[in-house]
Write a protein that holds these residues in place. Structure first.
Motif, PDB file in Angstrom:
ATOM      1  N   GLN A 179      -4.584  27.534 -44.989  1.00 45.47           N
ATOM      2  CA  GLN A 179      -5.793  27.847 -44.259  1.00 45.47           C
ATOM      3  C   GLN A 179      -6.055  29.341 -44.271  1.00 45.47           C
ATOM      4  OE1 GLN A 179      -5.173  26.117 -40.328  1.00 45.47           O
ATOM      5  NE2 GLN A 179      -5.032  28.132 -39.392  1.00 45.47           N
ATOM      6  N   THR A 189      -7.077  33.065 -43.012  1.00 46.47           N
ATOM      7  CA  THR A 189      -6.765  33.862 -41.823  1.00 46.47           C
ATOM      8  C   THR A 189      -7.747  34.993 -41.619  1.00 46.47           C
ATOM      9  OG1 THR A 189      -5.315  35.294 -43.113  1.00 46.47           O
ATOM     10  CG2 THR A 189      -4.284  33.429 -42.000  1.00 46.47           C
ATOM     11  N   SER A 190      -8.545  35.302 -42.633  1.00 45.61           N
ATOM     12  CA  SER A 190      -9.324  36.539 -42.523  1.00 45.61           C
ATOM     13  C   SER A 190     -10.794  36.381 -42.842  1.00 45.61           C
ATOM     14  CB  SER A 190      -8.704  37.590 -43.439  1.00 45.61           C
ATOM     15  OG  SER A 190      -8.725  37.110 -44.760  1.00 45.61           O
ATOM     16  N   GLY A 235     -12.940  35.744 -40.571  1.00 43.99           N
ATOM     17  CA  GLY A 235     -13.610  36.367 -39.434  1.00 43.99           C
ATOM     18  C   GLY A 235     -14.774  35.532 -38.932  1.00 43.99           C
ATOM     19  N   GLY A 281     -15.095  33.870 -36.439  1.00 43.16           N
ATOM     20  CA  GLY A 281     -14.713  32.622 -35.800  1.00 43.16           C
ATOM     21  C   GLY A 281     -14.490  31.463 -36.739  1.00 43.16           C
ATOM     22  N   LEU A 282     -14.501  31.741 -38.042  1.00 38.54           N
ATOM     23  CA  LEU A 282     -14.446  30.658 -39.012  1.00 38.54           C
ATOM     24  C   LEU A 282     -13.048  30.503 -39.606  1.00 38.54           C
ATOM     25  CD1 LEU A 282     -16.365  28.667 -40.437  1.00 38.54           C
ATOM     26  CD2 LEU A 282     -16.820  30.449 -42.135  1.00 38.54           C
ATOM     27  N   THR A 283     -12.591  29.261 -39.696  1.00 36.12           N
ATOM     28  CA  THR A 283     -11.324  28.973 -40.363  1.00 36.12           C
ATOM     29  C   THR A 283     -11.527  27.782 -41.283  1.00 36.12           C
ATOM     30  OG1 THR A 283     -10.132  29.650 -38.371  1.00 36.12           O
ATOM     31  CG2 THR A 283      -8.882  28.439 -40.017  1.00 36.12           C
ATOM     32  N   ALA A 297       4.233  27.800 -32.367  1.00 35.24           N
ATOM     33  CA  ALA A 297       3.592  27.752 -31.057  1.00 35.24           C
ATOM     34  C   ALA A 297       2.765  26.477 -30.956  1.00 35.24           C
ATOM     35  CB  ALA A 297       2.699  28.980 -30.884  1.00 35.24           C
ATOM     36  N   GLN A 351       8.320  39.310 -30.326  1.00 37.97           N
ATOM     37  CA  GLN A 351       8.423  37.880 -30.071  1.00 37.97           C
ATOM     38  C   GLN A 351       8.297  37.494 -28.600  1.00 37.97           C
ATOM     39  OE1 GLN A 351      11.381  35.665 -32.153  1.00 37.97           O
ATOM     40  NE2 GLN A 351      10.878  36.588 -34.112  1.00 37.97           N
ATOM     41  N   ILE A 373       5.623  34.852 -28.625  1.00 42.16           N
ATOM     42  CA  ILE A 373       5.731  33.952 -29.767  1.00 42.16           C
ATOM     43  C   ILE A 373       5.385  32.512 -29.412  1.00 42.16           C
ATOM     44  CG2 ILE A 373       8.182  33.349 -29.524  1.00 42.16           C
ATOM     45  CD1 ILE A 373       8.361  33.639 -32.577  1.00 42.16           C
ATOM     46  N   PRO A 404       0.704  33.407 -31.629  1.00 42.24           N
ATOM     47  CA  PRO A 404       0.434  32.974 -33.006  1.00 42.24           C
ATOM     48  C   PRO A 404      -0.594  31.852 -33.069  1.00 42.24           C
ATOM     49  CG  PRO A 404       2.791  33.231 -32.677  1.00 42.24           C
ATOM     50  CD  PRO A 404       2.145  33.379 -31.323  1.00 42.24           C
ATOM     51  N   MET A 405      -0.563  30.939 -32.104  1.00 44.75           N
ATOM     52  CA  MET A 405      -1.532  29.843 -32.098  1.00 44.75           C
ATOM     53  C   MET A 405      -2.928  30.391 -31.787  1.00 44.75           C
ATOM     54  SD  MET A 405      -2.232  26.745 -32.594  1.00 44.75           S
ATOM     55  CE  MET A 405      -0.569  26.225 -32.978  1.00 44.75           C
ATOM     56  N   GLN A 452      -4.255  32.030 -34.871  1.00 45.80           N
ATOM     57  CA  GLN A 452      -4.660  31.036 -35.861  1.00 45.80           C
ATOM     58  C   GLN A 452      -5.975  30.376 -35.514  1.00 45.80           C
ATOM     59  OE1 GLN A 452      -2.508  27.532 -37.162  1.00 45.80           O
ATOM     60  NE2 GLN A 452      -0.668  28.786 -37.164  1.00 45.80           N
ATOM     61  N   SER A 490      -8.381  31.528 -33.495  1.00 47.81           N
ATOM     62  CA  SER A 490      -9.483  32.393 -33.068  1.00 47.81           C
ATOM     63  C   SER A 490     -10.516  32.608 -34.160  1.00 47.81           C
ATOM     64  CB  SER A 490      -8.941  33.751 -32.641  1.00 47.81           C
ATOM     65  OG  SER A 490      -8.367  34.384 -33.770  1.00 47.81           O
ATOM     66  N   GLY A 491     -10.128  32.457 -35.424  1.00 46.45           N
ATOM     67  CA  GLY A 491     -11.061  32.764 -36.505  1.00 46.45           C
ATOM     68  C   GLY A 491     -11.464  34.224 -36.524  1.00 46.45           C
ATOM     69  N   ASN A 492     -10.634  35.087 -35.963  1.00 41.26           N
ATOM     70  CA  ASN A 492     -10.934  36.517 -35.898  1.00 41.26           C
ATOM     71  C   ASN A 492      -9.998  37.267 -36.841  1.00 41.26           C
ATOM     72  OD1 ASN A 492     -11.336  39.195 -35.256  1.00 41.26           O
ATOM     73  ND2 ASN A 492     -11.206  38.896 -33.037  1.00 41.26           N
ATOM     74  N   ASP A 493     -10.585  37.834 -37.903  1.00 37.40           N
ATOM     75  CA  ASP A 493      -9.740  38.501 -38.884  1.00 37.40           C
ATOM     76  C   ASP A 493      -9.265  39.868 -38.404  1.00 37.40           C
ATOM     77  OD1 ASP A 493     -12.103  40.301 -40.888  1.00 37.40           O
ATOM     78  OD2 ASP A 493     -12.482  39.256 -39.000  1.00 37.40           O
ATOM     79  N   GLN A 552      -5.630  39.996 -36.667  1.00 34.86           N
ATOM     80  CA  GLN A 552      -4.469  39.354 -37.279  1.00 34.86           C
ATOM     81  C   GLN A 552      -3.350  40.373 -37.458  1.00 34.86           C
ATOM     82  OE1 GLN A 552      -4.303  35.987 -37.903  1.00 34.86           O
ATOM     83  NE2 GLN A 552      -6.330  35.874 -36.972  1.00 34.86           N
ATOM     84  N   SER A 553      -2.133  39.855 -37.553  1.00 35.22           N
ATOM     85  CA  SER A 553      -0.954  40.707 -37.753  1.00 35.22           C
ATOM     86  C   SER A 553      -1.145  41.675 -38.902  1.00 35.22           C
ATOM     87  CB  SER A 553       0.246  39.842 -38.116  1.00 35.22           C
ATOM     88  OG  SER A 553       0.956  39.529 -36.983  1.00 35.22           O
ATOM     89  N   ARG A 609      -3.176  44.034 -39.145  1.00 33.94           N
ATOM     90  CA  ARG A 609      -4.479  44.718 -39.179  1.00 33.94           C
ATOM     91  C   ARG A 609      -4.523  45.779 -38.074  1.00 33.94           C
ATOM     92  NH1 ARG A 609      -7.800  40.768 -42.025  1.00 33.94           N
ATOM     93  NH2 ARG A 609      -6.195  39.940 -43.401  1.00 33.94           N
TER      94      ARG A 609
END
Lengths: 387, 302
Positions: free
Chosen positions: A105, A107-108, A110, A112-114, A384, B82, B85, B89-90, B93, B95-98, B101-102, B104
């Motif tokens: 999937q 990750t980037s 942005g 709000g889209l995945t 998680a 962590q 943790i 992480p969830m 994943q 949020s759809g926000n780039d 992310q880790s 960045r």
């Protein structure tokens, strides 16, 4: 990209340290879920049916006596700056290995889209996406057993969009192969199913949070197999199933601190319209067009740290196709399948849980008493959990 | 009537799409980082804090409200190591926000800026809930706050260059006030040097390192394992031979075990805020440490 030095210490092995340097540094996270049950089932599970419903050959109340549940091996990691990958293999007690999830999937993207591609649990409903080791009960609700073969997964693509609103609002859609129950036969040139769903959720103060959703799953089936009245044979269904799911979950913990006490309440309503031909084993096809439904309500209350009690009620409302179906699994026998379950579980840590559950199962016309003792434990990294 | 309804519906819809009024949307995982970001970003930031000081940060749910807040964030400020943790992480994943992310610029981890204590040589879950990157509760030492503040100021300048000079000025001002406060607390807390204290959970190593306190024991037999009757009895025996001055627990923890030990040994049970908002006195970042020092000193002055 996270370089996680992951350590996996098994009971008697010497733990090894993966430092930031070294080729092990990019190893994926690995987790193994181990579970097993001891079950006392009044009725022979091999002969289990729910009158009025064509059940997937993969569902069962469980094995009598000792049984290895599902061992689930998960590997997951960031792939590169734009992709994340997740894989789970399910190994059951009969030495069958199946790929349960295998997807990549974005990750980037942005905004709000995945986008996800591969094999995954469909995002419809609430329970469909939850891995079995997170369930509050040993088994799935009757509505999931009947309409989704416990849990619907398939190969395909999923797109999800989180709206830029204060109220959590997520839209999702999937195009899927249509190979697994309730689909079957990879209809429409391997594009036999699609779904659309929306979820909203929010907090109420510090102590409460909730999520509600509405989902739609449309599946085509070609010669989809289901268990016949003679459990060694299979019936077939060819046609369409359109499933509507309404789901709701509410979680409470004092000031949002779930350590000592917390409560989870969830309910889902599933309504399925079938339109096609049902062919009982050894007989000719019967037109089958009708709407059946089912719902469940469950609550799990942690009354003291590590101890929870759970209650669940299941009900199904089968479509009565009339006298044409007498003698087949679709004969409702004038019966409304229900079930009541109670469980108590002890969670030693986030990684190990023991559970005792009792079902008074009225799926069939004769009630069944089912008692389960279960352990669910995981070692290694631990992804998680979803809400 | 129909037009009124239409207008009302549009207005209602519009309230859902509240435009971002601030220049930077910040998602702070814990209250201390929310408070720090507030000090450093002033009115340029709209700050959402995901947890409060009465919640165990290890046990947060990746719930819908957090997903929607993280989705709109330009910057996520968390401890890392962590600590989050179980949920972050969830959220990342889903949020759809780039931007957050880790790796960045929009993903800021405070633990990466400071020297970690109690980094284990090897880890095993048999040892309880231990963190491979070291003890993550870095916020209990205010010197770490000063170090993190410098890095966070630089990060704010990086992601919001238009306001860079504002952040630089704010950061410098905070640094001056913080150094003055640090000196004051260290002066006040001198009597605490060498004082022995039992802790509920191993969350205070940075505080003890700062003030020279000595850990006399833990109520948890292993990190994350709740205090058991057997372990508490053992602890009581050990303390009989080598006594401590107090037993410390955090505002989000149940005081029952600490109170039991207090009753058995005669030493007071002390609740410390652990984070901003944990106690009435810890109403901001300065109050957090002032109240912590005050509560510790109160034991000695009894």
């Amino acid at each position: 990209m996270k370089s996680k030095g992951l350590l996996l210490a098994l009971c008697c092995a010497v733990p090894s340290l993966a430092s930031a340097a070294g080729s092990n540094a990019f190893n994926p996270d690995v987790a193994l879920v181990l579970s097993g049950t001891y079950a006392q089932l009044g009725h022979d599970p091999a002969k289990y049916t729910i009158p009025g419903f064509a059940l997937s050959p993969d569902v069962s109340p469980g094995d009598r006596g000792f049984g290895l549940g599902e061992s689930e091996l998960a590997l997951y990691s960031n792939i590169d700056p734009d992709w994340y990958g997740f894989f789970t293999a399910s190994l059951d007690g009969n030495n069958t290995v199946s790929v349960e999830n295998a997807f990549v999937q974005t990750t980037s993207l942005g905004h709000g889209l995945t986008i996800r591609g591969g094999r995954f649990f469909s995002g419809i409903g609430y329970l469909n996406e939850q891995h079995s080791h997170t369930w509050d009960f040993v088994d799935q609700p009757l509505a999931y057993r009947a309409f989704l073969g416990d849990q619907y997964k398939d190969d395909g693509v999923q797109a999800r969009w989180v709206a830029p609103t204060d109220l959590y609002t997520e839209f999702g859609t999937e195009w899927l192969k249509g190979s697994n129950f309730p689909a079957g036969g990879n209809a429409n040139n391997g594009r036999g199913a699609w779904s659309a769903f929306v979820h909203v959720g929010d907090d109420v103060g510090d102590s409460n949070s909730w999520r509600a959703g509405l989902s739609y799953l449309s599946t085509k089936s070609i010669d989809r197999l289901s268990v016949s009245v003679d459990p060694t044979l299979d019936d077939q269904f060819t046609g369409d199933n359109k499933l509507l799911v309404a789901d709701f979950v509410w979680k409470w913990a004092p000031e949002g601190n779930a350590y000592d006490r917390n409560l989870r309440f969830q309910a889902e309503y599933l309504q399925n319209r079938s339109d096609g031909e049902f062919t009982p084993a050894g007989l000719s096809a019967l037109p089958y067009k009708g709407t059946s439904s089912g719902w469940y309500m469950q609550a799990a209350y942690q009354f003291i740290h590590a101890w929870r009690i759970g209650l669940r009620h299941d009900q199904l409302n089968p479509y009565d196709g009339g006298s044409a179906f007498i003698g087949t699994v679709l004969d409702t026998q004038g019966h409304t399948p229900t079930r009541n379950s109670v469980m108590i579980d002890y969670t030693n840590s986030e990684f190990s849980r023991l559970r005792l559950q009792y079902n008074r199962d009225n799926s069939g016309t004769v009630a069944d008493n089912q008692v389960f003792l279960q352990y669910i434990m995981s070692l290694g990294a631990h992804p998680a959990h979803m809400f | 009537m129909k037009n009124t309804l239409k207008i009302l519906a549009l207005l209602a819809l519009a309230t859902l799409f509240r435009p971002a009024m601030a220049d930077v949307n910040v998602f702070a995982c814990e209250p201390e980082w929310g408070a720090l970001t507030q000090e450093l970003a002033g009115n340029k930031a709209d700050i959402f804090v995901a947890t409060n000081a009465h919640q165990d940060p290890h046990q947060i749910q990746a719930r819908p409200s957090l997903i929607s807040k993280l989705r709109r964030a330009d910057l996520a400020v968390c401890t890392g190591a962590q600590l989050e943790i179980g949920w972050m992480p969830m959220l990342l994943q889903q949020s759809g926000n780039d931007k957050v992310q880790s790796g960045r610029p929009g993903n800021f981890q405070a633990a990466l800026q400071v020297k970690m204590l109690e980094v284990p040589d090897s880890v095993s879950r048999a040892l309880g809930d231990i963190h491979p990157d070291g003890n993550p509760h870095i916020q209990t030492d205010p010197r770490n706050i000063g170090v993190v503040a410098k890095a966070l100021t630089a990060r704010l300048e990086q992601i919001d260059p238009a306001n860079a000079s504002y952040y630089a000025a704010k950061g410098a001002d905070f640094g001056k006030r913080w150094d003055a406060a640090l000196a004051r607390w260290e002066q006040q807390a001198k009597p605490l040097q060498g004082v022995r204290a039992v802790v509920h959970h191993d969350g205070w190593v940075y505080l003890f390192n700062w003030l020279g306190l000595v850990k006399a024991g833990e109520l948890e037999p292993k990190p994350g394992v709740p205090p058991s009757a057997g372990h508490l009895a053992e602890l009581k025996q050990e303390l009989a031979g080598n006594p401590a001055k107090m037993v410390i627990y955090a505002a989000y923890q149940d005081s029952r075990s600490a109170d039991w030990l207090s009753a058995q040994t005669g030493m007071p049970a002390v609740e410390l805020p652990f984070s901003v908002g944990g106690t009435p006195g810890a109403n901001d970042l300065f109050g957090l440490y002032q109240d912590t020092v005050d509560r510790l000193l109160k034991v000695l002055n009894k």
